[in-house]
Write a protein that holds these residues in place. Structure first.
Motif, short mmCIF file in Angstrom:
data_model
loop_
_atom_site.label_atom_id
_atom_site.label_comp_id
_atom_site.label_asym_id
_atom_site.label_seq_id
_atom_site.Cartn_x
_atom_site.Cartn_y
_atom_site.Cartn_z
N LYS A 137 -31.96 37.54 35.57
CA LYS A 137 -33.32 37.25 36.00
C LYS A 137 -34.28 38.29 35.42
O LYS A 137 -34.06 39.49 35.58
CB LYS A 137 -33.42 37.26 37.53
CG LYS A 137 -34.82 37.05 38.07
CD LYS A 137 -34.84 37.08 39.59
CE LYS A 137 -36.26 37.01 40.13
NZ LYS A 137 -36.97 35.80 39.70
N ILE A 138 -35.32 37.82 34.78
CA ILE A 138 -36.39 38.70 34.32
C ILE A 138 -37.35 38.88 35.50
O ILE A 138 -38.07 37.97 35.87
CB ILE A 138 -37.12 38.12 33.10
CG1 ILE A 138 -36.13 37.88 31.94
CG2 ILE A 138 -38.25 39.05 32.67
CD1 ILE A 138 -35.47 39.13 31.42
N ASN A 139 -37.34 40.06 36.08
CA ASN A 139 -38.11 40.31 37.30
C ASN A 139 -39.61 40.41 37.04
O ASN A 139 -40.41 40.07 37.92
CB ASN A 139 -37.65 41.61 37.96
CG ASN A 139 -36.15 41.64 38.19
OD1 ASN A 139 -35.42 42.18 37.35
ND2 ASN A 139 -35.68 41.07 39.29
N TYR A 140 -39.98 40.88 35.84
CA TYR A 140 -41.39 41.09 35.52
C TYR A 140 -41.69 40.58 34.12
O TYR A 140 -40.85 40.66 33.22
CB TYR A 140 -41.74 42.58 35.57
CG TYR A 140 -41.51 43.24 36.91
CD1 TYR A 140 -42.47 43.18 37.92
CD2 TYR A 140 -40.32 43.93 37.16
CE1 TYR A 140 -42.26 43.79 39.14
CE2 TYR A 140 -40.10 44.54 38.39
CZ TYR A 140 -41.07 44.47 39.37
OH TYR A 140 -40.86 45.07 40.59
N ILE A 141 -42.91 40.06 33.95
CA ILE A 141 -43.41 39.68 32.64
C ILE A 141 -44.71 40.44 32.38
O ILE A 141 -45.62 40.44 33.22
CB ILE A 141 -43.67 38.16 32.54
CG1 ILE A 141 -42.36 37.41 32.41
CG2 ILE A 141 -44.57 37.84 31.36
CD1 ILE A 141 -41.65 37.58 31.07
N SER A 142 -44.78 41.10 31.22
CA SER A 142 -45.98 41.81 30.79
C SER A 142 -46.52 41.10 29.55
O SER A 142 -45.96 41.25 28.47
CB SER A 142 -45.64 43.27 30.48
OG SER A 142 -46.78 43.96 30.03
N PRO A 143 -47.58 40.31 29.69
CA PRO A 143 -48.01 39.45 28.59
C PRO A 143 -48.84 40.12 27.51
O PRO A 143 -49.01 39.55 26.42
CB PRO A 143 -48.84 38.38 29.30
CG PRO A 143 -49.40 39.07 30.51
CD PRO A 143 -48.33 40.06 30.93
N VAL A 144 -49.41 41.30 27.80
CA VAL A 144 -50.22 42.00 26.79
C VAL A 144 -49.76 43.45 26.71
O VAL A 144 -49.20 43.99 27.66
CB VAL A 144 -51.72 41.95 27.12
CG1 VAL A 144 -52.18 40.52 27.30
CG2 VAL A 144 -52.06 42.78 28.34
N ASN A 145 -50.01 44.08 25.56
CA ASN A 145 -49.59 45.46 25.37
C ASN A 145 -50.68 46.23 24.63
O ASN A 145 -51.13 45.81 23.57
CB ASN A 145 -48.30 45.53 24.56
CG ASN A 145 -47.88 46.95 24.27
OD1 ASN A 145 -47.57 47.73 25.17
ND2 ASN A 145 -47.87 47.32 23.00
N GLU A 146 -51.12 47.34 25.22
CA GLU A 146 -52.12 48.20 24.61
C GLU A 146 -53.27 47.38 24.01
O GLU A 146 -53.53 47.43 22.79
CB GLU A 146 -51.48 49.13 23.57
CG GLU A 146 -50.47 50.07 24.20
CD GLU A 146 -49.89 51.11 23.26
OE1 GLU A 146 -49.33 52.10 23.75
OE2 GLU A 146 -50.00 50.93 22.02
N ILE A 181 -49.81 43.83 34.80
CA ILE A 181 -51.01 43.86 33.97
C ILE A 181 -51.45 45.29 33.70
O ILE A 181 -51.11 46.21 34.44
CB ILE A 181 -52.16 43.06 34.62
CG1 ILE A 181 -52.47 43.57 36.03
CG2 ILE A 181 -51.84 41.59 34.64
CD1 ILE A 181 -53.63 42.86 36.67
N GLY A 182 -52.20 45.44 32.63
CA GLY A 182 -52.69 46.75 32.21
C GLY A 182 -52.09 47.13 30.88
O GLY A 182 -52.60 46.76 29.83
N GLU A 183 -50.99 47.87 30.92
CA GLU A 183 -50.34 48.40 29.71
C GLU A 183 -51.39 49.08 28.82
O GLU A 183 -51.36 48.95 27.59
CB GLU A 183 -49.61 47.30 28.94
CG GLU A 183 -48.53 46.57 29.71
CD GLU A 183 -47.20 47.31 29.79
OE1 GLU A 183 -47.13 48.48 29.34
OE2 GLU A 183 -46.24 46.71 30.31
N ALA A 184 -52.33 49.78 29.45
CA ALA A 184 -53.41 50.43 28.71
C ALA A 184 -52.86 51.44 27.71
O ALA A 184 -51.91 52.18 28.01
CB ALA A 184 -54.36 51.12 29.68
#
Length: 509
Positions: A199-208, A250-253
């Motif tokens: 199971k992929i617990n988290y998805i981060s759709p954008v990066n920096e 969200i973020g990944e600033a």
């Protein structure tokens, strides 16, 4: 500084003593631990599979299993030393398809391209990204509890320029494709679970999203906050409709200051307020699939120490203004000049880089109150301080080399597990040339201390627990000559070697 208190069970806090005078002999210091005064709950320590795992996952079984043990194992060797650093989060790079494009991708370095599960005709091939999937399975087999999938770019079939990197710093996907991008990520979550049982617990759709990503150096896509909000809203809608309970991070600033200031890119900054203030037009905090966490990267903000503390104090204050919001430090390796303290170029397998890394982790946890801390690339083929394990840049076989940075991270990841709570630690004026950094945690009856001694002299520490009955039993030391070397604790006194990181574990009586 606002100190956010999280009411949960166990693990400790940090004392950050800034005394800067000199000493000539082994110093005796009393360290006071207060388990009743708590801070953030730790969610995970992690690292990423980009980019080398796509090739190392196809290396001979013996070598790649040894590498997987180093990263994921919680077992011990015969002498009691840890076999690995026991990461609790593994970040999986969901590729955009630049690898299939080959040289036509425009990404010059083949190792920085990535395959995609999505075929040109719209079908899916779950045999793609095989090397990465091998490490995904290896992590699960070694009981890594959390997995995150991140997308540096939408699939090339959905991008504006047909590439996995942008043109002239513009967002590389048009709004009419947001739902298709969201559907693609949902299918990846479902496909990986179906084919790997993971199971992929988290998805981060954008990066920096602050960077231009227009130079062809790797897959990447810039976004404004409004564009991020629209992508996340589309992804949330698909996840809810498809009954996917993975959470969206969200973020990944690209730098932590983009989280709390308007900075030099106001349309891409002030993200805490923009995404989690209910009065903001980009508010996302009420969406069912969105994790109540904001993520950012510690790059270029870690030196000098006074600046690092000032920025992390401002970050912690901003996070604390949003009820129940947590901060994830979701990507870091040693880059840049760092105010002349350490240069990110050239590999350093030794203790210098490890001590710097341990200090950064300590500051992120104690000042920024990070509840998660994640390294960038676990395996590196490059001549930078960007890897925990280094390899020969060979696709089918080669040698691998461990770094002290691996074991320094292990002083945290191996012993401070999800659910651990940071608790308060205080130090007297220790009169050391460099700050002695100490963190304490509790989890159930488990107690953990992590001590970073960057000084050139040993330090003796007497542990006081303010009425709590804790018996410390074993210490683990990372130094120029040690890799989480175990040793007994006699009474409640420990000797911390010069230029070392020591973890001390015990039990509440």
């Amino acid at each position: 500084m606002v100190k956010r208190v999280v009411k949960t069970t166990l693990f400790a806090a940090v004392g950050l003593n800034l005394a800067m005078s000199c000493f000539a002999q082994t110093k005796q210091i009393k360290l006071s631990i207060n388990p009743a005064k708590t801070y953030q709950t730790i969610e995970n320590f992690g690292a990423s599979d980009a980019w080398a795992c796509q090739f190392v996952g196809n290396w001979p079984d013996d070598k790649k299993n040894k590498i997987a043990d180093l990263l994921f194992s919680n077992e011990n060797n015969a002498d009691g030393s840890p076999k690995g650093i026991g990461l609790s989060m593994w970040r999986f790079n969901i590729g955009a398809g630049s690898a299939e494009q080959g040289e036509n991708s425009g990404i010059r370095d083949e190792w920085r391209r990535a395959e995609s599960f999505l075929n040109i005709d719209g079908t899916y091939n779950w045999q793609k990204q095989a090397g990465q999937v091998w490490f995904l399975k290896a992590a699960k087999q070694r009981n890594v509890p959390q997995f995150l999938g991140f997308a540096n770019s939408p699939p090339v079939q959905l991008t504006t320029n047909g590439k996995a990197y942008a043109s002239q710093g513009n967002v590389n996907i048009s709004p009419e494709h947001y739902t298709e991008f969201a559907t693609y990520l949902a299918k990846v979550v479902k496909g990986l679970e179906l084919t790997t049982k993971i199971k992929i617990n988290y998805i981060s759709p954008v990066n920096e999203p602050q960077w231009d990503w227009s130079d062809g150096g790797q897959e990447g896509c810039p976004y404004t906050n409004t564009q991020i909000a629209d992508v996340v809203k589309a992804l949330n809608k698909v996840f809810v409709a498809d009954n996917i309970d993975s959470k969206i991070i969200i973020g990944e600033a690209g730098e932590i200051d983009y989280l709390y200031t308007k900075s030099n890119k106001p349309a891409k900054a002030y993200q805490i307020n923009d995404f989690f203030n209910s009065a903001s037009p980009n508010y996302l905090g009420n969406l069912a699939a969105v994790a109540h966490s904001i993520s950012g990267h510690s790059y270029f903000t870690t030196s000098p120490m006074a600046r690092s503390i000032k920025m992390r104090t401002a970050l912690a204050d901003s996070v604390a203004r949003i009820k129940n919001l947590s901060f994830w430090q979701s990507e870091y390796c040693i880059l840049g000049d760092n105010a002349g303290e350490i240069n990110g170029s050239r590999r350093d397998l030794g203790i210098d880089a490890a001590l710097y890394l341990a200090s950064v982790i300590s500051t992120d946890l104690t000042v920024a109150n990070a509840s998660a801390w994640q390294w960038w690339t676990a395996i590196s083929a490059y001549n930078y301080k960007d890897g925990l394990i280094y390899i020969d840049k060979k696709k089918t076989d080669g040698n691998f080399y461990t770094s002290k940075m691996l074991w320094a991270l292990g002083n945290y990841s191996r012993f401070v597990k999800p659910g651990a709570v940071r608790v308060d630690v205080t130090l007297p004026d220790d009169n050391l040339p460099r700050p002695l950094q100490v963190l304490a945690f509790k989890r159930g009856k488990d107690a953990v201390l992590v001590i970073v001694n960057s000084n050139t002299d040993d330090v003796n520490i007497a542990l006081e627990t303010q009425g709590a009955k804790i018996k410390f039993a074993t210490s683990y030391t990372t130094s120029a000559n040690d890799e989480l070397r175990p040793g007994p604790v006699k009474g409640n006194t420990v000797k911390v070697k010069a230029r070392s990181v020591m973890t001390v574990v015990g039990k509440a009586k």
